[in-house]
Enzyme design. Structure first.
Site, PDB file in Angstrom:
ATOM      1  N   LYS A   1       0.841  -1.203   0.000  1.00 39.29           N
ATOM      2  CA  LYS A   1       0.000   0.000   0.000  1.00 39.29           C
ATOM      3  C   LYS A   1       0.882   1.261   0.000  1.00 39.29           C
ATOM      4  CE  LYS A   1      -3.563  -2.494   2.624  1.00 39.29           C
ATOM      5  NZ  LYS A   1      -4.556  -2.430   3.716  1.00 39.29           N
TER       6      LYS A   1
ATOM      7  N   PHE B   1     -15.352   3.687   7.765  1.00 43.83           N
ATOM      8  CA  PHE B   1     -14.001   4.071   7.326  1.00 43.83           C
ATOM      9  C   PHE B   1     -13.796   3.917   5.819  1.00 43.83           C
ATOM     10  CE2 PHE B   1     -13.882  -0.307   8.961  1.00 43.83           C
ATOM     11  CZ  PHE B   1     -13.369  -1.008   7.873  1.00 43.83           C
TER      12      PHE B   1
ATOM     13  N   ARG C   1      -1.634 -14.677   4.194  1.00 43.04           N
ATOM     14  CA  ARG C   1      -2.292 -13.845   5.208  1.00 43.04           C
ATOM     15  C   ARG C   1      -1.686 -14.089   6.598  1.00 43.04           C
ATOM     16  NH1 ARG C   1      -6.767 -10.684   4.070  1.00 43.04           N
ATOM     17  NH2 ARG C   1      -7.821 -11.178   6.026  1.00 43.04           N
TER      18      ARG C   1
ATOM     19  N   THR D   1      -5.149  -7.763  10.901  1.00 41.42           N
ATOM     20  CA  THR D   1      -5.479  -6.398  10.468  1.00 41.42           C
ATOM     21  C   THR D   1      -5.199  -5.366  11.565  1.00 41.42           C
ATOM     22  OG1 THR D   1      -7.287  -7.416   9.236  1.00 41.42           O
ATOM     23  CG2 THR D   1      -7.332  -5.008   9.450  1.00 41.42           C
TER      24      THR D   1
ATOM     25  N   ARG E   1       2.985  -7.010   9.270  1.00 34.34           N
ATOM     26  CA  ARG E   1       2.322  -5.948  10.043  1.00 34.34           C
ATOM     27  C   ARG E   1       2.841  -5.904  11.482  1.00 34.34           C
ATOM     28  NH1 ARG E   1      -3.773  -7.154   7.662  1.00 34.34           N
ATOM     29  NH2 ARG E   1      -3.600  -5.862   5.773  1.00 34.34           N
TER      30      ARG E   1
ATOM     31  N   ASN F   1      -1.479  -0.262   7.338  1.00 31.37           N
ATOM     32  CA  ASN F   1      -0.988  -1.612   7.622  1.00 31.37           C
ATOM     33  C   ASN F   1      -0.217  -2.234   6.468  1.00 31.37           C
ATOM     34  OD1 ASN F   1      -3.091  -2.404   5.998  1.00 31.37           O
ATOM     35  ND2 ASN F   1      -4.445  -2.863   7.712  1.00 31.37           N
TER      36      ASN F   1
HETATM   37  N1  LIG Z   1     -11.716  -0.366  12.297  1.00 33.23           N
HETATM   38  C1  LIG Z   1     -10.999   0.109  11.288  1.00 33.23           C
HETATM   39  N2  LIG Z   1     -10.633   1.415  11.243  1.00 33.23           N
HETATM   40  C2  LIG Z   1      -9.929   1.922  10.217  1.00 33.23           C
HETATM   41  N3  LIG Z   1      -9.529   1.192   9.165  1.00 33.23           N
HETATM   42  C3  LIG Z   1      -9.859  -0.103   9.167  1.00 33.23           C
HETATM   43  C4  LIG Z   1     -10.607  -0.719  10.206  1.00 33.23           C
HETATM   44  N4  LIG Z   1     -10.781  -2.031   9.916  1.00 33.23           N
HETATM   45  C5  LIG Z   1     -10.182  -2.210   8.739  1.00 33.23           C
HETATM   46  N5  LIG Z   1      -9.618  -1.062   8.300  1.00 33.23           N
HETATM   47  C6  LIG Z   1      -8.873  -0.848   7.068  1.00 33.23           C
HETATM   48  O1  LIG Z   1      -9.579  -1.504   6.030  1.00 33.23           O
HETATM   49  C7  LIG Z   1      -8.735  -2.438   5.402  1.00 33.23           C
HETATM   50  C8  LIG Z   1      -9.570  -3.612   4.942  1.00 33.23           C
HETATM   51  O2  LIG Z   1     -10.059  -4.308   6.078  1.00 33.23           O
HETATM   52  P1  LIG Z   1     -10.112  -5.907   6.084  1.00 33.23           P
HETATM   53  O3  LIG Z   1     -11.066  -6.303   7.127  1.00 33.23           O
HETATM   54  O4  LIG Z   1     -10.346  -6.380   4.682  1.00 33.23           O
HETATM   55  O5  LIG Z   1      -8.661  -6.267   6.568  1.00 33.23           O
HETATM   56  P2  LIG Z   1      -7.513  -7.068   5.852  1.00 33.23           P
HETATM   57  O6  LIG Z   1      -8.091  -8.090   4.942  1.00 33.23           O
HETATM   58  O7  LIG Z   1      -6.548  -7.524   6.887  1.00 33.23           O
HETATM   59  O8  LIG Z   1      -6.810  -5.903   5.044  1.00 33.23           O
HETATM   60  P3  LIG Z   1      -6.681  -5.759   3.479  1.00 33.23           P
HETATM   61  O9  LIG Z   1      -8.007  -6.130   2.839  1.00 33.23           O
HETATM   62  O10 LIG Z   1      -6.310  -4.318   3.252  1.00 33.23           O
HETATM   63  O11 LIG Z   1      -5.619  -6.723   3.132  1.00 33.23           O
HETATM   64  C9  LIG Z   1      -7.668  -2.768   6.435  1.00 33.23           C
HETATM   65  O12 LIG Z   1      -6.466  -3.159   5.858  1.00 33.23           O
HETATM   66  C10 LIG Z   1      -7.504  -1.451   7.154  1.00 33.23           C
HETATM   67  O13 LIG Z   1      -6.594  -0.613   6.453  1.00 33.23           O
HETATM   68 MG   LIG Z   2      -9.345  -7.608   3.304  1.00 33.23          MG
END
Ligand SMILES: Nc1ncnc2c1ncn2[C@@H]1O[C@H](COP(=O)(O)OP(=O)(O)OP(=O)(O)O)[C@@H](O)[C@H]1O
Ligand SMILES: [Mg+2]
Length: 147
Positions: free
Chosen positions: A9, A57, A85, A91, A102, A112
């Site tokens: 990112k 968000f 993952r 996350t 991370r 992240n």
């Molecule tokens: N509570 C939150 N507040 C702010 N940003 C969040 C929150 N939860 C998730 N995000 C953001 O949204 C993105 C997507 O969330 P997701 O649940 O898909 O997590 P992930 O699968 O670990 O991350 P990604 O899809 O980016 O790989 C996260 O990477 C984070 O940047």
């Molecule tokens: Mg995701």
């Protein structure tokens, strides 16, 4: 053999972590089949994060992911979706274990560093969102005959 979409990112690119992240995937034994530094459009970002469209968000997520270049990649490997993952880490920064990308480098949940697809369906959709079929390079590695 599974394929997954991995993206450094904007925070990871700006912190100079492309090399570290690519290196971890290489050392694990996975195969890089496409990769490019690019700006993603708002439309691509909204499609990429469509599952979060209703979250509070969402706007910030789209603003952030389009705020600077990302390094978008396609990697192949056995069970790579779940294993990558694990390597990326949880996350939430408070849950990301040391040793994961991370856990080692992220100190704020929205920053992240890296994205990894969470299922075969997501991987196919996310790859089609940013890559053409002709961007994907098929090649053999001698070591694969032993797997
Ligand atoms: N509570 C939150 N507040 C702010 N940003 C969040 C929150 N939860 C998730 N995000 C953001 O949204 C993105 C997507 O969330 P997701 O649940 O898909 O997590 P992930 O699968 O670990 O991350 P990604 O899809 O980016 O790989 C996260 O990477 C984070 O940047
Ligand atoms: Mg995701």
């Amino acid at each position: 053999m599974e394929r997954t979409f991995i993206m450094v990112k904007p925070d990871g690119v700006q912190r100079g972590l492309i090399g570290d992240i690519v290196s971890r995937f290489e050392r694990k034994g996975w195969k890089l089949v496409s990769g490019k530094l690019m700006m993603i459009t708002r439309e691509q970002a909204e499609r990429h994060y469509a599952e979060h469209a209703e979250k509070p968000f969402f706007g910030e997520l789209v603003d952030f992911i389009t705020s600077g270049p990302v390094f978008a990649m396609i990697w192949e490997g056995d069970e790579i979706i779940s294993l990558s993952r694990l390597m990326i880490g949880k996350t939430k920064v408070g849950e990301a274990q040391p040793g994961t990308i991370r856990g080692d480098y992220a100190s704020h949940t929205p920053l992240n560093l890296v994205h990894g697809s969470d299922s075969q369906e997501s991987a196919a959709r996310e790859i089609a969102n940013l890559f053409a079929d002709s961007d994907i390079i098929s090649y053999d590695r001698a070591i694969e005959s032993w797997i």
